[in-house]
Design an enzyme around this catalytic site. Sequence first.
Site: not given
Ligand code: ADP
Length: 401
Positions: A7, A14, A91, A181, A209, A213, A242, A284, A335, A386
């Site tokens: 990826n 990755k 990917r 995605h 998802h 993003g 975004r 975040d 998740e 994925e």
């Molecule tokens: P990417 O699109 O970069 O792959 P991810 O799927 O890893 O992103 O998701 C990142 C987001 O998930 C961030 O906004 C992070 O704050 C959030 N996140 C991760 N763990 C938790 C959690 N325990 N509670 C709330 N949000 C979380």
Amino acid sequence: MNVLVVNAGSSSLKYQLFDTTAGVVRAKGLCERIGIDGKIKHTNLESGAVYETEIAMPNHTVATKIVIDALTSAEYGSVKSMDEIEAVGHRVVHGGAYFSESVLVTDEVMAKLELCRDLAPLHTPAHIMGIEGCTEAMPGTPQVLVFDTAFHTASMPEKAYVYPVSYDMYEKYAVRRYGAHGTSHRYVAGECIKLLGGKAEGTKIITCHLGNGSSISAVKDGKVIDTSMGFTPLAGIEMGTRCGDIDPAIVPYIMNKTGMTPDEVNNYMNKKCGFLGVSGISSDCRDVCAAAKEGNHRAQLALDIVVYEIQKFIGAYTVAMGGLDAIVFTAGIGENDSAMRENVCKGLEFMGVDFDAEKNANRYSSATEISKPTSKVKVFMIPTNEELVIAKDTEAIVKAL
Ligand code: ADP
């Protein structure tokens, strides 16, 4: 079959080494700061050995060679030589309208991929260098491309992907909805169909998802009929940085007001909006949630906006599909953030969602139903995978050769 899944992002790469027969990941790693300086972290998941170092990575071709050295290392590697790796799956972020399924790399495929540069200018060059790096290091090993757009472009009807701008923009410049995605939506929709009884026909699923993003898809009979991301991954709901869907007239308006150029306004909408822009705190979700808990109004507003937008997509897609069997939450937020799932499902009782708040509050590492057993519309948390889809597609295409 030993399949290396790659990826390649704009400044990162990755990878995971799969044994698809045993269904296990043998090694994984991450190269970062490619084009800046370079650093690799490689983990052999069988022995637990970890290799971490800073090493010059001027481009993705060099990074690929460093990955191969790690995989074949006597100390922390997983294979004696690259001959043991039978295929590589990449990917690819954007396949344009050229690719609506995974394909074997050929000269013709590479020529078409070149045409996708315009649509994903940061990612496509990285993908091409990653593929070329593998070709150089493993000549003769088949490589497969798996596209993030393919699950959407394979089945979306014209009325969902053509924008109501003048038709020549579509014909001349390929302006249309592609989505993103797709590999994640495909995986979790597939897992959801298994949980619903295993037959895709007749199922109506909304996959959310939600990560840095975020995108939402309507999956009917196992096929996408609409998705929230559009021509680019800027569209849809509010994200980390975004803005998602906004009135298009805002763009020239703020350009006139601030003097931003097209590139600057594009960067602004991609990097300075969303959770970060509204809250003024962070992109975040965890930081935004923490600030909201402490009473920060703008942090709470950023969260209220995203919940409201997700609910609106759920409403719209339920109508588009003529009903709903299940809602799926996946990716970082979907998740892990139980409060986000609860807030989205609160208020959906009228459409048959009987959410189990108590069950939802726990943490799960595998697919879990978070609605009550009697709920007409099921709600699931399904961790996305994925890489597994990429490994399986690669295996299937290479086995059929
Ligand atoms: P990417 O699109 O970069 O792959 P991810 O799927 O890893 O992103 O998701 C990142 C987001 O998930 C961030 O906004 C992070 O704050 C959030 N996140 C991760 N763990 C938790 C959690 N325990 N509670 C709330 N949000 C979380």
